[in-house]
Each structure stands twice: as structure tokens, then as C-alpha cells.
Design a protein around this motif. Structure first.
Motif, PDB file in Angstrom:
ATOM      1  N   ARG A 100      -0.682  33.900  37.323  1.00 33.91           N
ATOM      2  CA  ARG A 100      -0.547  32.886  38.354  1.00 33.91           C
ATOM      3  C   ARG A 100      -0.735  33.496  39.720  1.00 33.91           C
ATOM      4  N   ASP A 101      -1.153  32.672  40.645  1.00 38.50           N
ATOM      5  CA  ASP A 101      -1.292  33.061  42.039  1.00 38.50           C
ATOM      6  C   ASP A 101      -0.527  32.017  42.848  1.00 38.50           C
ATOM      7  N   ASN A 102       0.704  32.316  43.207  1.00 36.18           N
ATOM      8  CA  ASN A 102       1.534  31.334  43.901  1.00 36.18           C
ATOM      9  C   ASN A 102       0.997  31.007  45.286  1.00 36.18           C
ATOM     10  N   ALA A 103       0.321  31.943  45.892  1.00 32.43           N
ATOM     11  CA  ALA A 103      -0.267  31.667  47.204  1.00 32.43           C
ATOM     12  C   ALA A 103      -1.357  30.603  47.116  1.00 32.43           C
ATOM     13  N   GLU A 104      -2.026  30.560  45.961  1.00 26.19           N
ATOM     14  CA  GLU A 104      -3.079  29.573  45.726  1.00 26.19           C
ATOM     15  C   GLU A 104      -2.576  28.367  44.941  1.00 26.19           C
ATOM     16  N   ASN A 105      -1.300  28.387  44.570  1.00 30.01           N
ATOM     17  CA  ASN A 105      -0.712  27.284  43.791  1.00 30.01           C
ATOM     18  C   ASN A 105      -1.494  27.031  42.498  1.00 30.01           C
ATOM     19  N   THR A 106      -1.870  28.125  41.850  1.00 29.80           N
ATOM     20  CA  THR A 106      -2.738  28.032  40.686  1.00 29.80           C
ATOM     21  C   THR A 106      -2.263  28.959  39.568  1.00 29.80           C
ATOM     22  N   SER A 141      -0.741  20.519  42.952  1.00 30.18           N
ATOM     23  CA  SER A 141      -0.659  19.896  44.267  1.00 30.18           C
ATOM     24  C   SER A 141       0.590  19.040  44.322  1.00 30.18           C
ATOM     25  N   TYR A 190      -3.515  30.555  35.613  1.00 25.61           N
ATOM     26  CA  TYR A 190      -4.744  30.850  34.870  1.00 25.61           C
ATOM     27  C   TYR A 190      -4.438  31.186  33.413  1.00 25.61           C
ATOM     28  N   THR A 240       4.732  23.021  46.211  1.00 27.20           N
ATOM     29  CA  THR A 240       4.448  24.400  45.853  1.00 27.20           C
ATOM     30  C   THR A 240       5.110  24.707  44.514  1.00 27.20           C
ATOM     31  N   SER A 255      -8.190  27.344  34.567  1.00 26.07           N
ATOM     32  CA  SER A 255      -7.383  27.282  35.773  1.00 26.07           C
ATOM     33  C   SER A 255      -6.553  26.008  35.765  1.00 26.07           C
ATOM     34  N   ALA A 296      -4.672  23.937  38.741  1.00 27.87           N
ATOM     35  CA  ALA A 296      -4.383  23.807  40.165  1.00 27.87           C
ATOM     36  C   ALA A 296      -3.278  22.783  40.374  1.00 27.87           C
TER      37      ALA A 296
END
Length: 124
Positions: free
Chosen positions: A72-78, A25, A80, A28, A21, A23
Motif C-alpha cells: 500500500r501507498d498511504n500517501a497515494e491512498n492506494t 476516495s 496494490y 484517507t 490497484s 484506489a
């Protein structure tokens, strides 16, 4: 400024799977192209996979094609990296990278932001 933190590395046996992962910060990353690179001991950092901001397009190094999946999960800003059928030659420090551009390039110099890396070790 974007800060990236990788996690999920570890020691596994050949044939096992791992999920890395990354992450983000600070900002966005929904408009950022992102990528995974890796660096084995004594070798240059090499491209592994990249993904556009929407996740609609992905690219892979030939050495990982069919075994690794970037997402990727843009809502989670992550972001993989699912790694299956791991081989000893996959052993390296894995880095995530980001660039505030549309194109998800494969060259190291194209990326502006980097994480600190996570170690993946695959034993035979």
C-alpha cells in the motif's frame, strides 16, 4: 464513507504477472486495514491477502503465498496486489476491501467497504 475502485485486471497466460490497484476516495485510508478477496464463477468469495494500516504486517492465503504480494501507498491512498506466476485457478473477479480497524482480518464479514471488482483471467 470510503469508495474503492479496482483496476489492472485482464487476460493473461499462465506464468504471466499482473498488478492490481485499489484506489480509495472519500476518506484517507491510512488508518484502515485492507484486503483483497476473489470470487471465481460459481464459488464463494475467498480471502487472498490483507495488510495493516502501516503495511507492516501482511497475511496471505496458502494458495497465493510466495506468488502474490500485497502492498500500500498511504500517501497515494492506494493498495496494490502484485501477482506473479499466475495459474488458471487464479481466474476470478478480484475485490479490494477496507475496514476502519487496526487488525487486518481474513474474513469477508469483517470488512465494511468494497470495490466493484476487476476480472482476472488466466489461460493455460
Amino acid at each position: 464513507q470510503v469508495q474503492l475502485v479496482e483496476s489492472g485486471g485482464g487476460l493473461v497466460q499462465a506464468g504471466d504477472s499482473l498488478r492490481l490497484s485499489c484506489a480509495a476516495s472519500g476518506r484517507t485510508i491510512s488508518s484502515y486495514a485492507m484486503a483483497w478477496f476473489r470470487q471465481a464463477t460459481g464459488k464463494e468469495r475467498e480471502f487472498v491477502a490483507s495488510i495493516t494500516w502501516s503495511g507492516g504486517n501482511t497475511w496471505y492465503a496458502d494458495s497465493v503465498k510466495g506468488r502474490f504480494t500485497i502492498s500500500r501507498d498511504n500517501a497515494e491512498n492506494t493498495m496494490y496486489l502484485q501477482m506473479n506466476s499466475l495459474k488458471p485457478e487464479d481466474t476470478a473477479v478480484y475485490y479490494c476491501a477496507a475496514r476502519n480497524e487496526i487488525l487486518a482480518l481474513t474474513t469477508r464479514g469483517a470488512y465494511d467497504y468494497w470495490g466493484q471488482g476487476t476480472q482476472v483471467t488466466v489461460s493455460s
